[in-house]
Design a protein around this motif. Structure first.
Motif, mmCIF file in Angstrom:
data_model
loop_
_atom_site.group_PDB
_atom_site.id
_atom_site.type_symbol
_atom_site.label_atom_id
_atom_site.label_comp_id
_atom_site.label_asym_id
_atom_site.label_seq_id
_atom_site.Cartn_x
_atom_site.Cartn_y
_atom_site.Cartn_z
ATOM 1 N N LEU A 106 -4.448 9.933 -11.372
ATOM 2 C CA LEU A 106 -3.334 9.411 -10.593
ATOM 3 C C LEU A 106 -2.034 9.679 -11.331
ATOM 4 C CD1 LEU A 106 -4.789 5.933 -9.602
ATOM 5 C CD2 LEU A 106 -4.400 7.837 -8.065
ATOM 6 N N GLU B 135 -7.628 2.253 -3.783
ATOM 7 C CA GLU B 135 -8.779 2.994 -3.241
ATOM 8 C C GLU B 135 -9.594 3.646 -4.352
ATOM 9 O OE1 GLU B 135 -7.499 5.923 -0.425
ATOM 10 O OE2 GLU B 135 -6.582 4.431 0.879
ATOM 11 N N ALA B 136 -8.915 4.284 -5.282
ATOM 12 C CA ALA B 136 -9.605 4.982 -6.371
ATOM 13 C C ALA B 136 -10.393 4.011 -7.236
ATOM 14 C CB ALA B 136 -8.595 5.750 -7.220
ATOM 15 N N ASP C 67 1.703 8.825 -6.826
ATOM 16 C CA ASP C 67 0.698 8.260 -5.926
ATOM 17 C C ASP C 67 1.137 6.868 -5.500
ATOM 18 O OD1 ASP C 67 -1.496 10.214 -5.699
ATOM 19 O OD2 ASP C 67 -1.656 9.961 -7.865
ATOM 20 N N THR C 68 0.543 6.378 -4.422
ATOM 21 C CA THR C 68 0.915 5.055 -3.909
ATOM 22 C C THR C 68 0.003 3.973 -4.465
ATOM 23 O OG1 THR C 68 -0.532 5.222 -1.989
ATOM 24 C CG2 THR C 68 1.737 6.038 -1.731
ATOM 25 N N TRP C 69 0.469 2.753 -4.289
ATOM 26 C CA TRP C 69 -0.318 1.583 -4.677
ATOM 27 C C TRP C 69 -1.659 1.595 -3.926
ATOM 28 C CZ3 TRP C 69 -1.706 -2.222 -7.551
ATOM 29 C CH2 TRP C 69 -2.383 -3.300 -7.022
ATOM 30 N N GLY C 70 -1.625 1.935 -2.658
ATOM 31 C CA GLY C 70 -2.854 1.988 -1.864
ATOM 32 C C GLY C 70 -3.844 3.000 -2.413
ATOM 33 N N ARG C 71 -3.377 4.166 -2.834
ATOM 34 C CA ARG C 71 -4.247 5.191 -3.430
ATOM 35 C C ARG C 71 -4.856 4.692 -4.729
ATOM 36 N NH1 ARG C 71 -7.843 7.824 -4.760
ATOM 37 N NH2 ARG C 71 -7.723 9.819 -5.813
ATOM 38 N N LEU C 72 -4.082 3.988 -5.531
ATOM 39 C CA LEU C 72 -4.587 3.406 -6.782
ATOM 40 C C LEU C 72 -5.733 2.441 -6.488
ATOM 41 C CD1 LEU C 72 -4.300 2.761 -9.880
ATOM 42 C CD2 LEU C 72 -2.679 0.999 -9.184
ATOM 43 N N PRO D 216 0.785 -1.242 0.000
ATOM 44 C CA PRO D 216 0.000 0.000 0.000
ATOM 45 C C PRO D 216 0.816 1.290 0.000
ATOM 46 C CG PRO D 216 -0.940 -1.556 1.547
ATOM 47 C CD PRO D 216 0.352 -2.156 1.063
ATOM 48 N N GLU D 217 1.959 1.306 0.647
ATOM 49 C CA GLU D 217 2.734 2.537 0.768
ATOM 50 C C GLU D 217 3.743 2.755 -0.365
ATOM 51 O OE1 GLU D 217 5.020 -0.769 2.541
ATOM 52 O OE2 GLU D 217 2.952 -0.156 2.748
#
Length: 78
Positions: A58, A69-70, A62-67, A24-25
């Motif tokens: 994105l 989530e989106a 951006d982080t893997w976690g943000r990807l 995620p980070e």
């Protein structure tokens, strides 16, 4: 399969991403996803998961976690 698992599978099969590097980070650029690769991933996700990601903005910073989530937000809304 969860949203994260689906996206991970796409990264591994289409971009040669090491599954152990996905966390995620982790910034997307560390997974070797530049702007062109992110666009290709967007098209793959739209096709595989049946969602429209046109308005998801994105960058490789951006982080893997943000990807995840989106995309998950779009899957749930669909």
């Amino acid at each position: 399969m969860s949203t994260a698992e689906e996206i991970s599978a796409l990264l591994v099969s289409n971009f040669g991403t090491d599954p152990l590097a996905i966390a995620p980070e982790v910034p997307l650029h560390q997974l070797r996803l530049d702007s062109l690769a992110l666009e290709e991933l967007r098209l793959l996700v739209e096709d595989r998961m049946g969602v429209d990601l046109e308005d998801v903005q994105l960058t490789s910073r951006d982080t893997w976690g943000r990807l995840v989530e989106a995309i998950h937000g779009k899957v749930v809304a669909a």
